[in-house]
Design an enzyme around this catalytic site. Structure first.
Site, PDB file in Angstrom:
ATOM      1  N   SER A 198     -44.151  46.004  41.124  1.00  0.00           N
ATOM      2  CA  SER A 198     -45.317  46.335  41.944  1.00  0.00           C
ATOM      3  C   SER A 198     -44.985  46.189  43.424  1.00  0.00           C
ATOM      4  CB  SER A 198     -46.506  45.471  41.528  1.00  0.00           C
ATOM      5  OG  SER A 198     -47.715  45.975  42.083  1.00  0.00           O
TER       6      SER A 198
ATOM      7  N   HIS B 213     -50.149  48.866  34.208  1.00  0.00           N
ATOM      8  CA  HIS B 213     -49.403  48.379  35.374  1.00  0.00           C
ATOM      9  C   HIS B 213     -48.700  47.050  35.080  1.00  0.00           C
ATOM     10  CE1 HIS B 213     -48.288  48.071  39.512  1.00  0.00           C
ATOM     11  NE2 HIS B 213     -49.017  46.995  39.757  1.00  0.00           N
TER      12      HIS B 213
ATOM     13  N   GLU C 174     -50.685  53.880  33.893  1.00  0.00           N
ATOM     14  CA  GLU C 174     -50.885  53.193  35.167  1.00  0.00           C
ATOM     15  C   GLU C 174     -51.599  54.074  36.191  1.00  0.00           C
ATOM     16  OE1 GLU C 174     -47.925  50.961  37.134  1.00  0.00           O
ATOM     17  OE2 GLU C 174     -46.609  50.864  35.382  1.00  0.00           O
TER      18      GLU C 174
END
Length: 306
Positions: free
Chosen positions: A144, A269, A239
């Site tokens: 991320s 995610h 996602e």
């Protein structure tokens, strides 16, 4: 929990977020996130160190090759996450790659805004060099926000004409802080971990009022990606950040980077965080480990220990 039960994890995430009302401060959110992601930490050798003033943690699987290292940068929107929340992911990555992992506890917003996290990651990289690790003995990996930090770090090194790491892995990278991708709409109902509105708030918190969301060290889709080392980008098909990963990979490829885009069907995610609890997470880390071995040990990918 069945190691293929994504719905149970999704329900847990939603329940956690439901309790984050106005009365819950950022410190408590961080604590709860760490407990949710890693309620039981796997047993593995660890060592806390200070790397040029930045708190870091070595994570070493049994028999790993300590001559090679993975600089690991955790995700969490630049506001939550730590070497504690990502302990199990780093442990699994060390085992899969056969390398020692150095997790970086970079400074978080809102206490420390952009570019504090970037500065800390660069400081940790420089510390690794001072410990005798040549750039070709090191890979960069992050999830991320951490995936974007890894890309930003490499562009800084390239622009300073400094040697680059052997390769990099970006798991579900948050590459566009303006959240332009169509997947923010198409996957909104399928991704329990984050949503466009949440990410836009996090971006403003990270950048501050005067920050530029198109700064290439913040939104790496706007960065010059030429002359970067081989890159593996992993992303889940469910996602909201799916298009971030696709756009990053496409731009890297257009600019001459050897990039592999790996899409995982039905995954949300940063699903890799749930290693040991989700079969696909374990498989994705195995894939990342094989990629890292290939580039860190190009002549002997089977050798793990000295």
């Amino acid at each position: 929990m069945d190691r293929n039960d994504t719905s149970a994890i999704a329900d847990g995430v939603r329940q956690l977020y439901a309790g984050w009302g106005k009365g819950v401060g950022i410190a408590e959110m961080r604590r709860q996130w760490e407990h949710f992601v890693a309620p039981k930490r796997v047993t593995i050798a660890t060592e806390d160190v200070e790397a040029n003033g930045v708190r870091c943690r070595w994570v070493r699987a049994s028999g790993c090759d300590t001559r090679h290292a993975i600089l690991f940068l955790h995700g969490g929107g630049y506001q939550i996450g730590s070497v504690d929340s990502h302990h199990n992911l780093m442990a699994a990555l060390s085992a899969a790659s056969g390398c020692a992992v150095l997790g970086v506890d970079y400074r978080l917003a809102p206490e420390h805004r952009f570019p504090a996290a970037v500065d800390d990651v660069l400081a940790a990289w420089q510390w690794l060099a001072s410990q005798g690790f040549a750039p070709g003995q090191v890979a960069v990996c992050g999830d991320s926000a951490g995936g974007a930090l890894g890309i930003a770090l490499m562009t800084i090194l390239r622009d300073k004409s400094l040697p680059l790491p052997a390769c990099a892995v970006a798991m579900s990278p948050w590459a566009d802080l303006e959240a332009h991708g169509d997947s923010f709409r198409s996957n909104a109902e399928h991704d329990p971990v984050t949503q466009r509105e949440v990410l836009l708030v996090m971006a403003r918190t990270y950048l501050g009022r005067s920050g530029d969301p198109r700064d290439p060290l913040a939104s790496v889709v706007h960065a010059n990606l030429s002359r970067l080392p081989p890159l593996l980008v992993q992303v889940g098909s469910n996602e909201v950040l799916l298009d971030d990963a696709r756009q990053l990979a496409a731009r890297a490829q257009e600019q001459g980077c050897a990039v592999t885009l790996s899409e995982w069907d039905g995954m949300f995610h940063v699903f890799q965080l749930f290693t040991g609890r989700l079969r696909q997470a374990d498989a994705a880390i195995t894939e990342a480990g094989a990629f890292l071995r290939t580039h860190l040990h190009p002549r002997d990918t089977d050798r793990i220990s000295r």
